[in-house]
Design a protein around this motif. Structure first.
Motif, PDB file in Angstrom:
ATOM      1  N   LEU A 501       0.923  -0.895  -0.378  1.00 29.40           N
ATOM      2  CA  LEU A 501       0.368   0.124   0.229  1.00 29.40           C
ATOM      3  C   LEU A 501       0.830   1.382  -0.209  1.00 29.40           C
ATOM      4  CD1 LEU A 501      -2.905  -0.636   2.525  1.00 29.40           C
ATOM      5  CD2 LEU A 501      -2.991  -0.928   0.366  1.00 29.40           C
ATOM      6  N   GLN A 502       2.200   1.012   0.231  1.00 25.16           N
ATOM      7  CA  GLN A 502       3.062   2.174   0.277  1.00 25.16           C
ATOM      8  C   GLN A 502       3.722   2.902  -1.108  1.00 25.16           C
ATOM      9  OE1 GLN A 502       4.691   0.755   3.458  1.00 25.16           O
ATOM     10  NE2 GLN A 502       4.759   2.211   5.359  1.00 25.16           N
ATOM     11  N   GLN A 503       3.397   1.653  -1.513  1.00 26.63           N
ATOM     12  CA  GLN A 503       3.825   2.303  -3.102  1.00 26.63           C
ATOM     13  C   GLN A 503       2.813   3.445  -3.297  1.00 26.63           C
ATOM     14  OE1 GLN A 503       6.724   0.656  -4.256  1.00 26.63           O
ATOM     15  NE2 GLN A 503       6.195  -0.249  -2.753  1.00 26.63           N
ATOM     16  N   ASP A 504       1.861   3.767  -2.803  1.00 27.72           N
ATOM     17  CA  ASP A 504       0.530   4.567  -3.949  1.00 27.72           C
ATOM     18  C   ASP A 504       0.732   5.945  -2.640  1.00 27.72           C
ATOM     19  OD1 ASP A 504      -1.277   5.852  -5.050  1.00 27.72           O
ATOM     20  OD2 ASP A 504      -2.978   4.620  -4.216  1.00 27.72           O
ATOM     21  N   THR A 505       1.175   6.845  -3.222  1.00 27.54           N
ATOM     22  CA  THR A 505       1.731   8.235  -2.448  1.00 27.54           C
ATOM     23  C   THR A 505       0.383   9.481  -2.470  1.00 27.54           C
ATOM     24  OG1 THR A 505       2.396   9.294  -4.505  1.00 27.54           O
ATOM     25  CG2 THR A 505       3.603   8.214  -3.905  1.00 27.54           C
ATOM     26  N   ARG A 506      -0.227   8.939  -2.733  1.00 25.05           N
ATOM     27  CA  ARG A 506      -2.263   9.929  -2.839  1.00 25.05           C
ATOM     28  C   ARG A 506      -3.006   9.672  -1.761  1.00 25.05           C
ATOM     29  NH1 ARG A 506      -5.052   6.181  -8.045  1.00 25.05           N
ATOM     30  NH2 ARG A 506      -3.490   4.294  -7.125  1.00 25.05           N
ATOM     31  N   HIS A 562     -10.307  -9.345  -0.764  1.00 25.04           N
ATOM     32  CA  HIS A 562     -10.756  -8.842  -2.120  1.00 25.04           C
ATOM     33  C   HIS A 562     -10.747  -7.438  -2.500  1.00 25.04           C
ATOM     34  CE1 HIS A 562     -12.245  -9.086  -5.587  1.00 25.04           C
ATOM     35  NE2 HIS A 562     -13.638  -8.257  -5.686  1.00 25.04           N
ATOM     36  N   ILE A 563     -11.013  -5.993  -0.785  1.00 18.39           N
ATOM     37  CA  ILE A 563     -11.531  -5.153  -2.111  1.00 18.39           C
ATOM     38  C   ILE A 563      -9.920  -4.894  -1.632  1.00 18.39           C
ATOM     39  CG2 ILE A 563     -11.859  -2.794  -1.357  1.00 18.39           C
ATOM     40  CD1 ILE A 563     -14.739  -4.744  -0.117  1.00 18.39           C
ATOM     41  N   ILE A 564      -9.150  -4.968  -0.242  1.00 18.21           N
ATOM     42  CA  ILE A 564      -7.328  -4.573  -0.344  1.00 18.21           C
ATOM     43  C   ILE A 564      -6.231  -4.591  -1.741  1.00 18.21           C
ATOM     44  CG2 ILE A 564      -5.562  -5.154   0.681  1.00 18.21           C
ATOM     45  CD1 ILE A 564      -7.215  -4.347   3.064  1.00 18.21           C
ATOM     46  N   ASN A 565      -6.844  -6.449  -1.821  1.00 18.54           N
ATOM     47  CA  ASN A 565      -6.310  -6.817  -3.432  1.00 18.54           C
ATOM     48  C   ASN A 565      -6.894  -6.455  -4.281  1.00 18.54           C
ATOM     49  OD1 ASN A 565      -4.914  -8.618  -1.778  1.00 18.54           O
ATOM     50  ND2 ASN A 565      -6.434 -10.694  -2.102  1.00 18.54           N
ATOM     51  N   GLN A 566      -7.623  -6.160  -5.017  1.00 18.14           N
ATOM     52  CA  GLN A 566      -8.217  -4.594  -5.765  1.00 18.14           C
ATOM     53  C   GLN A 566      -7.858  -3.496  -5.525  1.00 18.14           C
ATOM     54  OE1 GLN A 566     -12.269  -5.114  -5.164  1.00 18.14           O
ATOM     55  NE2 GLN A 566     -12.832  -5.167  -7.329  1.00 18.14           N
ATOM     56  N   ILE A 568      -4.307  -2.620  -3.941  1.00 15.05           N
ATOM     57  CA  ILE A 568      -3.345  -3.115  -4.358  1.00 15.05           C
ATOM     58  C   ILE A 568      -2.956  -3.321  -5.996  1.00 15.05           C
ATOM     59  CG2 ILE A 568      -0.821  -4.692  -4.179  1.00 15.05           C
ATOM     60  CD1 ILE A 568      -2.627  -4.919  -1.088  1.00 15.05           C
ATOM     61  N   GLU A 569      -3.981  -4.538  -6.594  1.00  8.60           N
ATOM     62  CA  GLU A 569      -3.330  -4.197  -8.056  1.00  8.60           C
ATOM     63  C   GLU A 569      -4.242  -2.457  -8.745  1.00  8.60           C
ATOM     64  OE1 GLU A 569      -5.395  -7.154 -11.660  1.00  8.60           O
ATOM     65  OE2 GLU A 569      -5.561  -7.674  -9.481  1.00  8.60           O
ATOM     66  N   LYS A 570      -4.625  -1.882  -8.125  1.00  9.09           N
ATOM     67  CA  LYS A 570      -5.120  -0.825  -9.195  1.00  9.09           C
ATOM     68  C   LYS A 570      -3.736  -0.318  -8.664  1.00  9.09           C
ATOM     69  CE  LYS A 570      -7.684   2.720  -9.761  1.00  9.09           C
ATOM     70  NZ  LYS A 570      -7.571   4.325  -9.769  1.00  9.09           N
ATOM     71  N   ILE A 571      -3.186  -0.147  -7.599  1.00  8.33           N
ATOM     72  CA  ILE A 571      -1.838   0.509  -7.282  1.00  8.33           C
ATOM     73  C   ILE A 571      -0.698   0.543  -8.456  1.00  8.33           C
ATOM     74  CG2 ILE A 571       0.183   0.925  -5.433  1.00  8.33           C
ATOM     75  CD1 ILE A 571      -2.280   1.256  -3.058  1.00  8.33           C
ATOM     76  N   LEU A 587       6.983  -4.961 -11.817  1.00 11.81           N
ATOM     77  CA  LEU A 587       5.749  -4.932 -11.755  1.00 11.81           C
ATOM     78  C   LEU A 587       4.497  -6.002 -12.184  1.00 11.81           C
ATOM     79  CD1 LEU A 587       5.778  -1.064 -12.609  1.00 11.81           C
ATOM     80  CD2 LEU A 587       5.733  -2.198 -10.335  1.00 11.81           C
ATOM     81  N   LEU A 588       4.508  -6.576 -13.658  1.00 12.51           N
ATOM     82  CA  LEU A 588       4.151  -7.599 -14.347  1.00 12.51           C
ATOM     83  C   LEU A 588       4.305  -8.282 -12.680  1.00 12.51           C
ATOM     84  CD1 LEU A 588       4.585  -7.006 -17.842  1.00 12.51           C
ATOM     85  CD2 LEU A 588       2.340  -6.595 -16.668  1.00 12.51           C
ATOM     86  N   ARG A 589       5.562  -8.922 -12.593  1.00  9.21           N
ATOM     87  CA  ARG A 589       5.322 -10.027 -11.880  1.00  9.21           C
ATOM     88  C   ARG A 589       4.919  -9.736  -9.981  1.00  9.21           C
ATOM     89  NH1 ARG A 589      12.066 -10.948 -12.934  1.00  9.21           N
ATOM     90  NH2 ARG A 589      11.564 -12.596 -14.927  1.00  9.21           N
ATOM     91  N   GLU A 590       5.117  -8.713 -10.224  1.00  9.85           N
ATOM     92  CA  GLU A 590       4.835  -8.960  -8.666  1.00  9.85           C
ATOM     93  C   GLU A 590       2.632  -9.042  -8.734  1.00  9.85           C
ATOM     94  OE1 GLU A 590       5.422  -7.102  -5.785  1.00  9.85           O
ATOM     95  OE2 GLU A 590       7.400  -7.146  -5.578  1.00  9.85           O
ATOM     96  N   LEU A 591       2.593  -8.175 -10.064  1.00 11.95           N
ATOM     97  CA  LEU A 591       0.963  -8.389 -10.244  1.00 11.95           C
ATOM     98  C   LEU A 591       0.497 -10.031  -9.730  1.00 11.95           C
ATOM     99  CD1 LEU A 591      -0.136  -5.309 -12.553  1.00 11.95           C
ATOM    100  CD2 LEU A 591      -1.736  -6.247 -10.550  1.00 11.95           C
ATOM    101  N   ALA A 592       1.008 -10.309 -10.800  1.00  8.81           N
ATOM    102  CA  ALA A 592       1.229 -12.355 -10.912  1.00  8.81           C
ATOM    103  C   ALA A 592       1.007 -13.062  -9.296  1.00  8.81           C
ATOM    104  CB  ALA A 592       2.007 -12.613 -12.292  1.00  8.81           C
ATOM    105  N   THR A 593       1.336 -12.803  -8.613  1.00  5.29           N
ATOM    106  CA  THR A 593       1.488 -13.032  -7.475  1.00  5.29           C
ATOM    107  C   THR A 593       0.175 -12.905  -6.896  1.00  5.29           C
ATOM    108  OG1 THR A 593       2.756 -11.733  -6.421  1.00  5.29           O
ATOM    109  CG2 THR A 593       4.293 -13.129  -7.338  1.00  5.29           C
ATOM    110  N   MET A 594      -0.330 -11.367  -6.777  1.00  2.00           N
ATOM    111  CA  MET A 594      -1.715 -11.049  -6.620  1.00  2.00           C
ATOM    112  C   MET A 594      -2.544 -11.733  -6.743  1.00  2.00           C
ATOM    113  SD  MET A 594      -0.568  -7.177  -4.963  1.00  2.00           S
ATOM    114  CE  MET A 594      -0.529  -7.047  -6.869  1.00  2.00           C
ATOM    115  N   ARG A 595      -2.668 -12.232  -7.529  1.00  2.00           N
ATOM    116  CA  ARG A 595      -4.219 -12.901  -8.692  1.00  2.00           C
ATOM    117  C   ARG A 595      -4.703 -14.411  -8.698  1.00  2.00           C
ATOM    118  NH1 ARG A 595      -2.689  -9.490 -14.128  1.00  2.00           N
ATOM    119  NH2 ARG A 595      -3.661  -7.899 -13.468  1.00  2.00           N
TER     120      ARG A 595
END
Length: 598
Positions: A501-506, A562-566, A568-571, A587-595
């Motif tokens: 989550l800390q990857q998102d600066t918003r 589910h919502i947290i994963n959504q 993180i995936e959006k981030i 980044l694609l590898r990171e996304l693959a591990t979350m799905r």
């Protein structure tokens, strides 16, 4: 520079104030199940949709969506500013508002969180020490007193070994400074003022919790013949002895509603009664009862039994309890006094004779407040003489006039006819003429409250139209909503998730992280208390927005994950779109591990 109201003071005010009592001064609340309801004061309606939750100290309208705590109600309904609302509540509790510079607010919050963390770690340390095989003396003591393993877990009872630095050596390597450990109330300072040593040694340890379940302090019972027999933590920012009741948290956990509350003197008295089915019981940590204790007691129960030893100290404590109770005696409240046989306390009485004998004794020997009051006064006068009756009348008047005007005051005044032979009318005339000759001067607090109430009654209740802001239900809002209503799920959010989550600066995501870290470092999970902690901040606004959302058919844990994963995936998808080509593969590898795999 403007000064702020300290957050610790705001939290204290929120903990002291009963939202049902506050709102019922302005609205006719009707009990509906566990909650209370009324027609909403913030929009026009004929069917009540405004609900007040006593358990969570929170209100919510299903019609217009308005929600909040005691502070927001005063701000919205009475049109007070935030400082004015806090000042009004402080005056109701007879408190002066301390002030601090803006930059100290964050420092204070960090200090409080650190104190709670140290207390929690100390609790675990003491529990582990009790479990050690070599600490046989502690186990034998509690077994001999008949304390069950269930009570050990319920009250988190532990043991402090007979060593000078065991707890200190366990906590110091965990990143705390000597000064921070000193502030925790768990350590004493040597004569040279350089060294700290464990305050509790060779003692059974009783953790003391606040109403949010946080350990704030400890009591210790010595296991040899050293003095003092009982010892408490020294006072800290999170522990004030005069305001603390041992066992209140456990009583509320066991009983949704406290129909009765018994007040005893010691830790073991609470535990013995609780173990044998009298779970609505608290203790005043061995100290004389205070006005703050009485206010807290009547906040949770309207029937109170003060149970004391029959020795001089016990009788003095009971008399002080009576005097402090009088100004709080609203119609419908009931106060009794129970004195045990000489040399007995609830723990020893139950151990020798059993719980049935204790209940029988309690039912037969409990004195109503008026009985105890008049008995004490009669002992100091000769009621058989005219002079004695006049003195009885004068002494009684001094106490009865402290009781709020109402049916109870009238009835207890009527009881005086039995002892004086005068009619009710004559006694009432004497009391009225006496009060006119010697008017009681109002305190500043009374003047404030009387003036405010007169002003309030002169104004007809306004009808507000409340415009709900149109909020787009973001993923962050949805996560916050779930955490507020199912706070135990905070334990499922690990450091790995926070790191992603800390990857998102918003801003909203960063505020979510702040909330998660706050909830993980404190057991203060009451919605009202969380709101109060972040009131008038960006996170406070986000909390309000989240509570206005409707999220039907929640699966709690499944939905949260589910919502947290959504989110993180959006981030990561956003980062993927804006990252240079060389970083996309990672980044694609990171996304693959979350799905989830199909």
């Amino acid at each position: 520079m403007n000064k702020l109201i300290p957050q610790v003071f705001i939290n204290d005010i929120l903990a002291r104030t009963d939202i049902v009592e506050l709102i019922s001064e302005s609205l006719p609340l009707k009990k509906t199940g566990q909650n209370y309801s009324a027609c909403c004061p913030f929009h026009q309606e004929k069917t009540p949709s405004f609900h007040v939750q006593k358990e969570k100290q929170f209100y919510y309208c299903f019609g217009c969506g308005v929600s909040g705590n005691v502070v927001s109600f005063l701000m919205n309904y009475q049109e007070m500013s935030f400082p004015a609302a806090i000042e009004y509540l402080a005056k109701q509790h007879g408190l002066d508002i301390p002030k601090e510079k803006p930059h100290t607010s964050k420092i204070m919050q960090e200090k409080l969180m650190r104190l709670y963390a140290i207390a929690q770690k100390a609790t675990i340390f003491y529990e582990k020490q009790y479990a050690e095989k070599q600490n046989i003396v502690a186990k034998q003591y509690l077994e001999n007193r008949g304390i069950s393993s269930d009570m050990m877990k319920t009250f988190k009872i532990g043991y402090a070994p007979n060593a000078w630095n065991l707890l200190y050596d366990a906590l110091l390597p965990q990143g705390y400074t000597k000064e921070q450990l000193k502030d925790s109330g768990l350590f004493a300072q040597g004569e040279n003022k350089q060294n700290l040593y464990d305050r509790f040694r060779h003692r059974i340890i009783f953790p003391i919790r606040n109403m949010q379940g946080q350990v704030t302090s400890f009591g210790g019972r010595i296991l040899d013949h050293q003095n003092p027999k009982y010892l408490n933590s020294s006072e800290t920012l999170i522990f004030q002895k005069s305001q603390t009741l041992y066992g209140l948290y456990e009583a509320k956990q066991k009983n949704k509603t406290l129909n009765m509350l018994m007040i005893v003197e010691g830790y073991m008295d609470v535990i013995a009664l609780y173990q044998h089915g009298i779970t609505q019981v608290v203790a005043t940590l061995g100290t004389a009862i205070t006005v703050e204790h009485i206010q807290k007691i009547f906040k949770y129960a309207h029937h109170v039994i003060f149970c004391y030893d029959a020795d001089t100290a016990g009788k003095n404590a009971a008399w002080k309890a009576l005097q402090h109770s009088l100004p709080a005696l609203k119609d419908g409240y009931r106060v009794q006094f129970l004195f045990l046989p000489e040399g007995e306390d609830p723990d020893s009485f139950i151990f020798k004779k059993g719980i049935d004998a204790f209940k029988t004794y309690m039912n037969k020997k409990s004195l109503a407040l008026d009985e105890y009051l008049f008995q004490n006064i009669i002992e100091s006068v000769d009621i058989n003489t005219l002079e004695g009756k006049a003195e009885f009348l004068q002494l009684s008047k001094n106490y009865i006039q402290k009781i709020p005007t109402g049916a109870y005051q009238t009835l207890i005044t009527q009881e005086m006819t039995k002892y004086t032979g005068l009619s009710m009318g004559m006694i009432q005339n004497l009391l009225d003429s006496s009060s006119k000759m010697h008017p009681v001067k109002e305190t500043e607090d009374q003047q404030y409250q009387n003036t405010h109430l007169k002003h309030q009654s002169a104004i007809s209740q306004p009808i507000y139209t409340y415009n709900i802001p149109k909020i787009k239900a973001s993923l962050v809002h949805r996560i916050i909503k779930i955490l507020l209503y199912y706070p135990h799920l905070i334990a499922d959010i690990n450091a790995h998730v926070i790191q992603k989550l800390q990857q998102d600066t918003r801003q909203n995501t960063q505020l979510l992280i702040t909330l998660i870290q706050f909830m993980q470092t404190t057991t203060c999970h009451n919605v009202s208390m969380i709101q109060g902690s972040w009131y008038n901040t960006p996170l406070g606004q986000l909390l309000i927005e989240a509570q206005l959302l409707e999220l039907p058919n929640l699966n709690k844990k499944d939905d949260l994950n589910h919502i947290i994963n959504q989110l993180i995936e959006k981030i990561y998808q956003d980062k993927l779109a804006s990252s240079p080509t060389r970083d996309k593969l990672h980044l694609l590898r990171e996304l693959a591990t979350m799905r989830p795999t199909p």
